[in-house]
Design an enzyme around this catalytic site. Structure first.
Site, mmCIF file in Angstrom:
data_model
loop_
_atom_site.group_PDB
_atom_site.id
_atom_site.type_symbol
_atom_site.label_atom_id
_atom_site.label_comp_id
_atom_site.label_asym_id
_atom_site.label_seq_id
_atom_site.Cartn_x
_atom_site.Cartn_y
_atom_site.Cartn_z
ATOM 1 N N GLU A 91 0.809 -1.223 0.000
ATOM 2 C CA GLU A 91 0.000 0.000 0.000
ATOM 3 C C GLU A 91 0.846 1.280 0.000
ATOM 4 O O GLU A 91 0.590 2.229 0.746
ATOM 5 C CB GLU A 91 -0.992 -0.029 1.170
ATOM 6 N N GLU A 141 -4.996 -8.340 -1.725
ATOM 7 C CA GLU A 141 -5.561 -8.300 -0.367
ATOM 8 C C GLU A 141 -6.949 -7.686 -0.449
ATOM 9 O O GLU A 141 -7.129 -6.622 -1.037
ATOM 10 C CB GLU A 141 -4.673 -7.459 0.561
#
Length: 519
Positions: free
Chosen positions: A203, A321
């Site tokens: 991220e 994810e």
């Protein structure tokens, strides 16, 4: 004999429909007819044989959200690897892809002789509220011994922030220092531990979470990783996949990254999905049951495929994810029956856009685990994932449903036969749908097969927030020794319409339907 099977199946099916509407006034249940249209001439997309993936995270027990601490001992560092349910839950997939990573992965140091090996500690001033932590090589050995016994395909998320400088604007700049990651990779290769893929960072793309790295720098770092892997694995005969960036889709960032990682430096581009908002949202269940909200994520899948195709980069896309609701999900929602509506719809939708693998956050940990964080008992989504894995083949078929907007329908060539498997999701609690199957294009019927297999999933007592799932009216539960239960289908006459009860999920295996796309 065929009639006996079909009659018995029909009686049981009627019982299931009664169970699924216990909490609804029978007079309020509407019966609707519909058609599912399947184009079987060619497939529209293809997924990996092992499409289902789940994550194991780094969060320590002190990780709390909204006053709830939902992680207990579910970290890679403290998970009980001797638990028989965990063992059997992974083995049941043969194999399950497991991605090792998460928010703290960019704060993990890998034990070597040059660096101290300290564990994560609470510190509110630190990014994500914890100091850097360490993976001891003894624990890495223990994890790999466990993986050898259970057989998963392992994707390891590497720390992508080592060597960088943190800037006042929230970004991180400078080149990635690969030395500590390289020590882990070399250790792994020396001991013969199989790795399916190495993923760089978590991220850090686009606006980032915690911090961010510019796309051109990230591409340069990814190329560095690939070159190191080529050198380290040169004598092994197999180089693992090179995967990145494990972040939220940002079209401009992803485009630049793909354009600068050409020449087979990147194998897989990964993005994350938490499209339902925070776990604390009081309207979470309403969002899960709203077809308009579920439809919104299709734009992300579509746009990513467009970016991939226009770049000319041969990389494929994964969902690296996806927990639906961020900050650990919500107890009795993201670990309950109702969440299978969102989860299975995501699997179906992602497949249509050529997503090769879908990694669920988490296998265990938080309030969105496939397994209960403390007891390890499978939550409903575990069974949904395992049924998908066993029934849905690689080739994705074009499907349209006409009759009600509350039915979500997907179809793949079957994993069990040369036929097809359908998936229906009924988001309505007061509608029973009878669906006929209509084929757009030529198909051949196998005359030796006059029955289909059906798997009806419902919540115990019709309670959407139940953590107990029923298959064809029977509770799914592990045995006293932790064995995963078998999935026994109903056998229904193929000439009958498919009945989808209120708030239910139905997988239908049709071995007799032989479509050109599936041959």
């Amino acid at each position: 004999m065929g009639y006996q099977i079909n009659a018995k199946g029909w009686c049981i099916l009627m019982g299931i429909l009664s169970i699924s509407i216990i909490y609804v006034n029978a007079s309020s249940v509407e019966r609707v007819e519909g058609n599912v249209y399947i184009d079987g001439k060619v497939g529209i997309a293809e997924i990996d044989e092992n499409f289902i993936c789940a994550t194991l995270d780094w969060w320590p027990p002190e990780k709390c959200d909204y006053g709830t601490c939902a992680w207990d001992h579910a970290s890679l560092l403290n998970l009980d690897l001797s638990n028989p349910i965990l063992f059997n839950a992974i083995r049941a997939f043969s194999p399950l892809k497991i991605r090792l990573g998460g928010s703290l992965q960019d704060k993990v140091i890998y034990e070597d002789s040059k660096l101290p090996c300290n564990q994560f500690k609470n510190k509110p001033s630190e990014m994500f509220g914890f100091t850097p932590g360490c993976l001891p090589m003894k624990r890495w050995d223990e994890l790999n011994a466990f993986f050898k016994k259970t057989g998963p395909l392992i994707v390891f998320g590497l720390n992508a922030l080592t060597g960088r400088i943190y800037n006042p604007d929230g970004s991180a700049s400078g080149a990635w220092d690969p030395s500590n990651a390289e020590s882990l990779i070399r250790y792994t290769v020396e001991r013969g531990y199989p790795i399916h893929g190495w993923e760089l960072g978590n991220e850090l793309s686009g606006s980032g979470v915690g911090t961010r790295v510019a796309a051109n720098q990230y591409a340069s770092d990814l190329i560095t990783l690939n070159h190191r892997l080529i050198e380290i694995y040169k004598d092994s005969g197999h180089k693992p996949l090179v995967i990145a960036p494990g972040g939220f889709f940002d079209a401009h960032w992803f485009s630049e990254f793909l354009n600068k990682t050409q020449n087979n430096n990147l194998d897989v581009i990964t993005h994350h999905i938490y499209n339902l908002g925070p776990g604390v949202d009081p309207h979470l269940i309403e969002s899960i049951l709203n077809p308009s909200i579920l439809d919104q994520e299709a734009a992300t899948f579509k746009h990513l495929q467009e970016v991939l195709e226009s770049s000319g980069n041969p990389a494929v896309s994964w969902v690296g994810e996806a927990g639906g609701a961020y900050n650990s999900g919500r107890n009795h929602v993201t670990n309950a029956f109702v969440f299978s509506f969102w989860y299975l719809d995501q699997l179906g939708m992602a497949s249509k856009y050529n997503t090769k693998t879908y990694c669920r956050q988490t296998l265990i940990g938080g309030n969105y685990g496939l397994l209960n964080t403390t007891t390890f008992v499978p939550n409903p989504d575990y069974y949904s994932a395992l049924l998908w894995h066993r029934l849905m083949g690689k080739t994705v078929l074009s499907v349209n449903f006409a009759g009600t907007k509350n039915i979500r329908a997907y179809a793949h060539c079957s994993k069990l036969s040369k036929g097809i498997t359908l998936l229906f999701i009924n988001l309505s609690g007061n509608t029973t749908v009878q669906s006929n199957v209509v084929y757009n294009g030529t198909y051949e019927r196998n005359e030796t097969g006059n029955v289909r297999s059906e798997y009806h999933l419902t919540a115990k007592d019709g309670e959407l927030q139940s953590q107990v799932m029923l298959l064809n009216g029977d509770i799914l539960t592990v045995s006293s020794s932790g064995e995963i239960p078998p999935f026994t289908p109903l056998h229904v006459n193929s000439s009958e319409p498919i009945v989808i009860g209120p708030f239910s999920i139905v997988f239908v295996h049709m071995p007799f339907t032989l479509l050109p796309a599936c041959q």
